[in-house]
Write a protein that holds these residues in place. Structure first.
Motif, PDB file in Angstrom:
ATOM      1  N   CYS A  38     -30.121 -49.306  -5.573  1.00  0.00           N
ATOM      2  CA  CYS A  38     -29.453 -48.930  -4.313  1.00  0.00           C
ATOM      3  C   CYS A  38     -30.380 -49.192  -3.129  1.00  0.00           C
ATOM      4  O   CYS A  38     -29.948 -49.738  -2.100  1.00  0.00           O
ATOM      5  CB  CYS A  38     -29.025 -47.465  -4.345  1.00  0.00           C
ATOM      6  SG  CYS A  38     -27.630 -47.119  -5.450  1.00  0.00           S
ATOM      7  N   ASP A  39     -31.650 -48.826  -3.273  1.00  0.00           N
ATOM      8  CA  ASP A  39     -32.628 -49.104  -2.212  1.00  0.00           C
ATOM      9  C   ASP A  39     -32.758 -50.607  -1.975  1.00  0.00           C
ATOM     10  O   ASP A  39     -32.835 -51.064  -0.827  1.00  0.00           O
ATOM     11  CB  ASP A  39     -33.997 -48.526  -2.568  1.00  0.00           C
ATOM     12  CG  ASP A  39     -34.031 -47.010  -2.542  1.00  0.00           C
ATOM     13  OD1 ASP A  39     -33.100 -46.387  -1.988  1.00  0.00           O
ATOM     14  OD2 ASP A  39     -35.003 -46.444  -3.090  1.00  0.00           O
ATOM     15  N   GLU A  67     -23.838 -47.129   2.902  1.00  0.00           N
ATOM     16  CA  GLU A  67     -24.599 -46.692   1.725  1.00  0.00           C
ATOM     17  C   GLU A  67     -23.672 -46.264   0.585  1.00  0.00           C
ATOM     18  O   GLU A  67     -24.001 -46.472  -0.586  1.00  0.00           O
ATOM     19  CB  GLU A  67     -25.559 -45.568   2.096  1.00  0.00           C
ATOM     20  CG  GLU A  67     -26.625 -45.958   3.107  1.00  0.00           C
ATOM     21  CD  GLU A  67     -27.612 -47.009   2.614  1.00  0.00           C
ATOM     22  OE1 GLU A  67     -27.753 -47.205   1.382  1.00  0.00           O
ATOM     23  OE2 GLU A  67     -28.258 -47.641   3.471  1.00  0.00           O
ATOM     24  N   GLU A 116     -31.201 -45.874  -8.632  1.00  0.00           N
ATOM     25  CA  GLU A 116     -31.613 -45.512  -7.269  1.00  0.00           C
ATOM     26  C   GLU A 116     -32.452 -46.631  -6.651  1.00  0.00           C
ATOM     27  O   GLU A 116     -32.296 -46.943  -5.457  1.00  0.00           O
ATOM     28  CB  GLU A 116     -32.369 -44.190  -7.256  1.00  0.00           C
ATOM     29  CG  GLU A 116     -31.522 -42.990  -7.630  1.00  0.00           C
ATOM     30  CD  GLU A 116     -30.284 -42.796  -6.751  1.00  0.00           C
ATOM     31  OE1 GLU A 116     -30.346 -43.097  -5.539  1.00  0.00           O
ATOM     32  OE2 GLU A 116     -29.256 -42.334  -7.276  1.00  0.00           O
ATOM     33  N   THR A 117     -33.314 -47.239  -7.446  1.00  0.00           N
ATOM     34  CA  THR A 117     -34.116 -48.371  -6.960  1.00  0.00           C
ATOM     35  C   THR A 117     -33.218 -49.535  -6.561  1.00  0.00           C
ATOM     36  O   THR A 117     -33.438 -50.175  -5.524  1.00  0.00           O
ATOM     37  CB  THR A 117     -35.132 -48.815  -8.029  1.00  0.00           C
ATOM     38  OG1 THR A 117     -36.004 -47.719  -8.322  1.00  0.00           O
ATOM     39  CG2 THR A 117     -35.947 -50.008  -7.572  1.00  0.00           C
ATOM     40  N   THR A 159     -32.579 -51.807   5.780  1.00  0.00           N
ATOM     41  CA  THR A 159     -33.085 -50.447   5.930  1.00  0.00           C
ATOM     42  C   THR A 159     -34.565 -50.331   5.606  1.00  0.00           C
ATOM     43  O   THR A 159     -35.199 -49.348   5.981  1.00  0.00           O
ATOM     44  CB  THR A 159     -32.306 -49.468   5.027  1.00  0.00           C
ATOM     45  OG1 THR A 159     -32.455 -49.889   3.663  1.00  0.00           O
ATOM     46  CG2 THR A 159     -30.837 -49.409   5.412  1.00  0.00           C
ATOM     47  N   GLY A 160     -35.107 -51.292   4.857  1.00  0.00           N
ATOM     48  CA  GLY A 160     -36.517 -51.247   4.504  1.00  0.00           C
ATOM     49  C   GLY A 160     -36.855 -50.222   3.440  1.00  0.00           C
ATOM     50  O   GLY A 160     -38.023 -49.900   3.238  1.00  0.00           O
ATOM     51  N   ARG A 161     -35.861 -49.727   2.724  1.00  0.00           N
ATOM     52  CA  ARG A 161     -36.116 -48.695   1.711  1.00  0.00           C
ATOM     53  C   ARG A 161     -36.747 -49.253   0.440  1.00  0.00           C
ATOM     54  O   ARG A 161     -37.384 -48.515  -0.292  1.00  0.00           O
ATOM     55  CB  ARG A 161     -34.817 -47.972   1.355  1.00  0.00           C
ATOM     56  CG  ARG A 161     -34.310 -47.103   2.481  1.00  0.00           C
ATOM     57  CD  ARG A 161     -33.317 -46.055   2.044  1.00  0.00           C
ATOM     58  NE  ARG A 161     -32.599 -46.346   0.836  1.00  0.00           N
ATOM     59  CZ  ARG A 161     -31.275 -46.492   0.768  1.00  0.00           C
ATOM     60  NH1 ARG A 161     -30.534 -46.391   1.860  1.00  0.00           N
ATOM     61  NH2 ARG A 161     -30.685 -46.714  -0.383  1.00  0.00           N
ATOM     62  N   TYR A 162     -36.553 -50.528   0.170  1.00  0.00           N
ATOM     63  CA  TYR A 162     -37.092 -51.108  -1.067  1.00  0.00           C
ATOM     64  C   TYR A 162     -38.435 -51.757  -0.767  1.00  0.00           C
ATOM     65  O   TYR A 162     -38.562 -52.539   0.169  1.00  0.00           O
ATOM     66  CB  TYR A 162     -36.122 -52.153  -1.639  1.00  0.00           C
ATOM     67  CG  TYR A 162     -36.629 -52.789  -2.901  1.00  0.00           C
ATOM     68  CD1 TYR A 162     -36.565 -52.113  -4.111  1.00  0.00           C
ATOM     69  CD2 TYR A 162     -37.182 -54.057  -2.878  1.00  0.00           C
ATOM     70  CE1 TYR A 162     -37.033 -52.693  -5.272  1.00  0.00           C
ATOM     71  CE2 TYR A 162     -37.652 -54.641  -4.044  1.00  0.00           C
ATOM     72  CZ  TYR A 162     -37.577 -53.953  -5.236  1.00  0.00           C
ATOM     73  OH  TYR A 162     -38.046 -54.529  -6.390  1.00  0.00           O
ATOM     74  N   HIS A 163     -39.414 -51.424  -1.590  1.00  0.00           N
ATOM     75  CA  HIS A 163     -40.758 -51.967  -1.389  1.00  0.00           C
ATOM     76  C   HIS A 163     -41.301 -52.636  -2.640  1.00  0.00           C
ATOM     77  O   HIS A 163     -42.500 -52.871  -2.748  1.00  0.00           O
ATOM     78  CB  HIS A 163     -41.725 -50.853  -0.945  1.00  0.00           C
ATOM     79  CG  HIS A 163     -41.301 -50.199   0.330  1.00  0.00           C
ATOM     80  ND1 HIS A 163     -41.395 -50.805   1.555  1.00  0.00           N
ATOM     81  CD2 HIS A 163     -40.726 -48.984   0.555  1.00  0.00           C
ATOM     82  CE1 HIS A 163     -40.923 -49.999   2.493  1.00  0.00           C
ATOM     83  NE2 HIS A 163     -40.504 -48.894   1.907  1.00  0.00           N
ATOM     84  N   SER A 203     -29.604 -51.909  -0.213  1.00  0.00           N
ATOM     85  CA  SER A 203     -29.595 -51.380   1.147  1.00  0.00           C
ATOM     86  C   SER A 203     -30.552 -52.186   2.024  1.00  0.00           C
ATOM     87  O   SER A 203     -30.229 -52.525   3.172  1.00  0.00           O
ATOM     88  CB  SER A 203     -29.981 -49.904   1.132  1.00  0.00           C
ATOM     89  OG  SER A 203     -30.045 -49.392   2.441  1.00  0.00           O
ATOM     90  N   SER A 204     -31.710 -52.501   1.486  1.00  0.00           N
ATOM     91  CA  SER A 204     -32.688 -53.284   2.242  1.00  0.00           C
ATOM     92  C   SER A 204     -32.204 -54.714   2.463  1.00  0.00           C
ATOM     93  O   SER A 204     -32.368 -55.274   3.548  1.00  0.00           O
ATOM     94  CB  SER A 204     -34.034 -53.292   1.504  1.00  0.00           C
ATOM     95  OG  SER A 204     -34.605 -52.005   1.521  1.00  0.00           O
TER      96      SER A 204
END
Length: 148
Positions: free
Chosen positions: A55-56, A14, A52-53, A65-69, A59-60
């Motif tokens: 980064c999500d 991360e 931050e979006t 990681t599934g952090r971004y939707h 990461s996904s």
């Protein structure tokens, strides 16, 4: 049969993703070609949330990681001024960033995903514009502007 975890090269974490995202968007925001596209849509006070979006998102994409939707395609399709030149510049700056900040295997993974994402966007934009999507050749690293 158990599912194997995704391949994550040594050095990808991360912290690395955050360094790439923040470093890359520092370049984008200073770029004569790309900054106007972003400035027209992201207010200065909205940049921390956008970063931050992103980064999500990465990461996904890279670590599952599934952090971004979100749904990035509709947002990009809503930008009629986007051209191949923008994606070419985006990829060129992205390549400089990941090659400067990441170990080779991590940079290669970032770039592989970035090229795939850019091609998907370019194909959908061609369809949106009524162009032949089969004529949209993928960019390769050799096509990019040499590193500064």
């Amino acid at each position: 049969m158990p599912t194997l975890p995704p391949y994550i090269p040594d050095g990808l974490d991360e912290v690395m993703i955050r360094q790439v995202v923040f470093g890359f968007y520092d370049q984008v925001r200073a770029d004569a070609e790309l900054a106007p596209v972003f400035d027209a849509r992201i207010a200065p006070e909205a940049w921390p949330h956008h970063l931050e979006t992103m980064c999500d998102f990465w990461s996904s994409v890279l670590m599952r990681t599934g952090r971004y939707h979100g749904r990035p395609m509709p947002k990009h399709l809503a930008l009629p001024e986007l051209t191949d030149a923008h994606f070419h510049r985006w990829l060129s700056l992205f390549r400089i960033t990941v090659r400067d900040l990441c170990p080779p295997a991590v940079a290669d993974l970032f770039l592989d995903r970035a090229f795939n994402i850019a091609q998907a966007f370019r194909l959908q934009i061609a369809i949106r514009d009524g162009r032949d999507a089969l004529a949209v050749e993928p960019f390769t690293e050799a096509d990019l502007t040499p590193a500064a």
